[in-house]
Design a protein around this motif. Structure first.
Motif, PDB file in Angstrom:
ATOM      1  N   HIS A 127      34.537  34.238  21.238  1.00 55.29           N
ATOM      2  CA  HIS A 127      33.331  34.599  22.001  1.00 55.29           C
ATOM      3  C   HIS A 127      33.056  33.584  23.121  1.00 55.29           C
ATOM      4  O   HIS A 127      31.940  33.084  23.273  1.00 55.29           O
ATOM      5  N   LEU A 128      34.097  33.293  23.899  1.00 50.94           N
ATOM      6  CA  LEU A 128      33.972  32.317  24.976  1.00 50.94           C
ATOM      7  C   LEU A 128      33.537  32.944  26.293  1.00 50.94           C
ATOM      8  O   LEU A 128      33.166  32.232  27.229  1.00 50.94           O
ATOM      9  N   GLU A 129      33.585  34.272  26.380  1.00 46.25           N
ATOM     10  CA  GLU A 129      33.296  34.936  27.645  1.00 46.25           C
ATOM     11  C   GLU A 129      31.801  34.920  27.939  1.00 46.25           C
ATOM     12  O   GLU A 129      30.975  35.295  27.104  1.00 46.25           O
ATOM     13  N   LYS A 130      31.458  34.498  29.141  1.00 45.13           N
ATOM     14  CA  LYS A 130      30.065  34.475  29.575  1.00 45.13           C
ATOM     15  C   LYS A 130      29.638  35.844  30.092  1.00 45.13           C
ATOM     16  O   LYS A 130      28.496  36.257  29.925  1.00 45.13           O
ATOM     17  N   HIS A 131      30.582  36.522  30.746  1.00 41.22           N
ATOM     18  CA  HIS A 131      30.331  37.853  31.277  1.00 41.22           C
ATOM     19  C   HIS A 131      31.395  38.799  30.746  1.00 41.22           C
ATOM     20  O   HIS A 131      32.410  38.368  30.191  1.00 41.22           O
ATOM     21  N   SER A 132      31.174  40.078  30.922  1.00 39.76           N
ATOM     22  CA  SER A 132      32.196  41.049  30.562  1.00 39.76           C
ATOM     23  C   SER A 132      33.414  40.835  31.443  1.00 39.76           C
ATOM     24  O   SER A 132      33.307  40.419  32.598  1.00 39.76           O
ATOM     25  N   ARG A 133      34.583  41.115  30.898  1.00 40.16           N
ATOM     26  CA  ARG A 133      35.834  40.816  31.606  1.00 40.16           C
ATOM     27  C   ARG A 133      35.949  41.632  32.881  1.00 40.16           C
ATOM     28  O   ARG A 133      35.749  42.839  32.896  1.00 40.16           O
ATOM     29  N   ASN A 134      36.274  40.939  33.962  1.00 37.70           N
ATOM     30  CA  ASN A 134      36.460  41.606  35.246  1.00 37.70           C
ATOM     31  C   ASN A 134      37.938  41.922  35.442  1.00 37.70           C
ATOM     32  O   ASN A 134      38.790  41.053  35.262  1.00 37.70           O
ATOM     33  N   ASP A 135      38.229  43.145  35.795  1.00 35.51           N
ATOM     34  CA  ASP A 135      39.614  43.520  36.069  1.00 35.51           C
ATOM     35  C   ASP A 135      39.940  43.175  37.513  1.00 35.51           C
ATOM     36  O   ASP A 135      39.920  44.012  38.417  1.00 35.51           O
ATOM     37  N   ILE A 136      40.231  41.889  37.724  1.00 34.78           N
ATOM     38  CA  ILE A 136      40.520  41.407  39.069  1.00 34.78           C
ATOM     39  C   ILE A 136      41.940  41.813  39.451  1.00 34.78           C
ATOM     40  O   ILE A 136      42.890  41.526  38.721  1.00 34.78           O
ATOM     41  N   PRO A 137      42.120  42.507  40.578  1.00 32.51           N
ATOM     42  CA  PRO A 137      43.467  42.918  40.959  1.00 32.51           C
ATOM     43  C   PRO A 137      44.354  41.719  41.282  1.00 32.51           C
ATOM     44  O   PRO A 137      43.906  40.737  41.881  1.00 32.51           O
ATOM     45  N   VAL A 138      45.586  41.766  40.838  1.00 31.45           N
ATOM     46  CA  VAL A 138      46.543  40.691  41.085  1.00 31.45           C
ATOM     47  C   VAL A 138      47.580  41.178  42.088  1.00 31.45           C
ATOM     48  O   VAL A 138      48.272  42.169  41.847  1.00 31.45           O
ATOM     49  N   ASP A 139      47.673  40.497  43.218  1.00 32.22           N
ATOM     50  CA  ASP A 139      48.604  40.909  44.267  1.00 32.22           C
ATOM     51  C   ASP A 139      49.891  40.087  44.272  1.00 32.22           C
ATOM     52  O   ASP A 139      50.892  40.514  44.834  1.00 32.22           O
ATOM     53  N   ARG A 140      49.865  38.897  43.671  1.00 30.84           N
ATOM     54  CA  ARG A 140      51.027  38.013  43.722  1.00 30.84           C
ATOM     55  C   ARG A 140      51.433  37.657  42.297  1.00 30.84           C
ATOM     56  O   ARG A 140      51.014  36.655  41.736  1.00 30.84           O
ATOM     57  N   TRP A 141      52.302  38.482  41.723  1.00 29.00           N
ATOM     58  CA  TRP A 141      52.724  38.264  40.342  1.00 29.00           C
ATOM     59  C   TRP A 141      53.781  37.169  40.220  1.00 29.00           C
ATOM     60  O   TRP A 141      53.880  36.516  39.196  1.00 29.00           O
ATOM     61  N   CYS A 142      54.572  36.967  41.258  1.00 28.01           N
ATOM     62  CA  CYS A 142      55.673  35.993  41.164  1.00 28.01           C
ATOM     63  C   CYS A 142      55.174  34.567  40.916  1.00 28.01           C
ATOM     64  O   CYS A 142      55.611  33.925  39.952  1.00 28.01           O
ATOM     65  N   PRO A 143      54.268  34.021  41.738  1.00 30.04           N
ATOM     66  CA  PRO A 143      53.802  32.646  41.466  1.00 30.04           C
ATOM     67  C   PRO A 143      53.114  32.515  40.118  1.00 30.04           C
ATOM     68  O   PRO A 143      53.309  31.522  39.411  1.00 30.04           O
ATOM     69  N   ARG A 144      52.306  33.515  39.734  1.00 27.74           N
ATOM     70  CA  ARG A 144      51.628  33.474  38.443  1.00 27.74           C
ATOM     71  C   ARG A 144      52.639  33.445  37.300  1.00 27.74           C
ATOM     72  O   ARG A 144      52.495  32.693  36.335  1.00 27.74           O
ATOM     73  N   THR A 145      53.648  34.297  37.404  1.00 26.03           N
ATOM     74  CA  THR A 145      54.658  34.368  36.349  1.00 26.03           C
ATOM     75  C   THR A 145      55.462  33.072  36.276  1.00 26.03           C
ATOM     76  O   THR A 145      55.762  32.579  35.180  1.00 26.03           O
ATOM     77  N   ALA A 146      55.810  32.520  37.426  1.00 24.33           N
ATOM     78  CA  ALA A 146      56.590  31.279  37.462  1.00 24.33           C
ATOM     79  C   ALA A 146      55.836  30.137  36.784  1.00 24.33           C
ATOM     80  O   ALA A 146      56.402  29.386  35.974  1.00 24.33           O
ATOM     81  N   VAL A 147      54.552  30.002  37.104  1.00 19.77           N
ATOM     82  CA  VAL A 147      53.746  28.939  36.498  1.00 19.77           C
ATOM     83  C   VAL A 147      53.585  29.187  35.003  1.00 19.77           C
ATOM     84  O   VAL A 147      53.605  28.248  34.194  1.00 19.77           O
ATOM     85  N   LYS A 148      53.439  30.449  34.611  1.00 13.83           N
ATOM     86  CA  LYS A 148      53.314  30.782  33.196  1.00 13.83           C
ATOM     87  C   LYS A 148      54.589  30.402  32.438  1.00 13.83           C
ATOM     88  O   LYS A 148      54.522  29.869  31.325  1.00 13.83           O
ATOM     89  N   VAL A 149      55.744  30.661  33.029  1.00 12.54           N
ATOM     90  CA  VAL A 149      57.016  30.270  32.409  1.00 12.54           C
ATOM     91  C   VAL A 149      57.059  28.757  32.207  1.00 12.54           C
ATOM     92  O   VAL A 149      57.392  28.259  31.122  1.00 12.54           O
ATOM     93  N   PHE A 150      56.698  28.027  33.246  1.00 13.28           N
ATOM     94  CA  PHE A 150      56.755  26.560  33.174  1.00 13.28           C
ATOM     95  C   PHE A 150      55.840  26.029  32.076  1.00 13.28           C
ATOM     96  O   PHE A 150      56.257  25.234  31.226  1.00 13.28           O
TER      97      PHE A 150
END
Length: 264
Positions: A127-150
């Motif tokens: 129960h850490l969420e302060k607000h209801s989850r926002n479905d923020i659109p993601v346009d750049r999956w490559c950098p996010r995925t690369a950092v997640k791998v690391f």
């Protein structure tokens, strides 16, 4: 089928990166630095060029490659070269990076813009969420995925280093056996969930944690097999833990399948 393909793809990419790294670390220090900078430049170029890709799946796939290159250059080569240059203990140096992991973990846990499945579930559970989850659109999956791998590979390495350190837990200690059982349970469940994936981009991102966790089990088994009597690690505690994990896993999968059948 897409989940299985994503799993096998990432499982193939990681050893290739490790083989190339093993060859590069044979160079002198100046040569290794040149390789590190070159690989970093290639990684950044991959991240930049993916802005021209319209396919989420292909951009995520490029993120997997960029992430492995980032890990190979910064950790496998850069960090280890730093440790060797200053005569530091490799194990203790890796364990010391926990100082950075703790605040980073807290940041990812409370940052509601982070859409990693693990942290989404963690926020919902605690129960850490302060607000209801926002479905923020993601346009750049490559950098996010690369950092997640690391970061996923970094977290996994630190956990295993602490587990194998004989001055802390030890390769055959209770903690290591609990960690092995936990990784087996979570990894098996993630494979089950991954087999249900319908989108290739999602499957690629979901397979990151799956492969790292399963590989932790393989790494631990390899450590145990190196002993003169490998079966000595299989004591009653480990056997009972594994049986409990298999029973719980079967229960969760059966319940999930029944719920899916009722919805249809």
């Amino acid at each position: 089928m897409k989940g299985v393909l994503a799993f096998l793809t990432f499982l193939f990419i990681i050893p290739v990166g490790h083989i190339l790294t093993a060859a590069a670390i044979k160079f002198p220090a100046s040569g290794q630095i040149t390789v590190i900078l070159t690989v970093l430049a290639i990684t950044v170029a991959i991240m930049y060029m993916t802005k021209y890709l319209s396919s989420e799946a292909w951009e995520t796939f490029c993120g997997l490659i960029a992430g492995v290159l980032l890990w190979a250059s910064l950790f496998e080569m850069g960090f280890r070269l730093f440790v060797k240059t200053y005569g530091m203990n490799d194990t203790k140096a890796v364990e010391l990076t926990l100082i950075l992991i703790v605040p980073l973990f807290l940041y990812l846990s409370f940052n509601e813009n982070v859409r990693c499945t693990f942290f989404l579930q963690l926020r919902r559970l605690l129960h850490l969420e302060k607000h209801s989850r926002n479905d923020i659109p993601v346009d750049r999956w490559c950098p996010r995925t690369a950092v997640k791998v690391f970061f996923t590979m970094w977290f996994g390495h630190v956990a295993l280093y602490y587990a194998y350190d004989e001055t802390i837990f030890g390769e055959r200690g209770i903690f290591t056996k609990c960690l092995f059982t936990f990784c087996f349970f979570v990894g098996s469940y993630l494979i089950y969930r991954l087999s249900k994936a319908k989108e290739m981009g999602f499957a690629f991102r979901y397979t990151i944690a799956t492969v790292v966790i399963i590989w932790s089990c393989v790494e631990t088994i390899g450590r145990w097999r190196a002993y003169p009597d490998p079966m000595a690690a299989v004591d009653p505690f480990l056997a009972m833990s594994m049986i409990a994990a298999v029973v719980l896993l079967a229960f969760i999968i059966i319940r999930s399948e029944r719920r899916a059948a009722l919805q249809h």
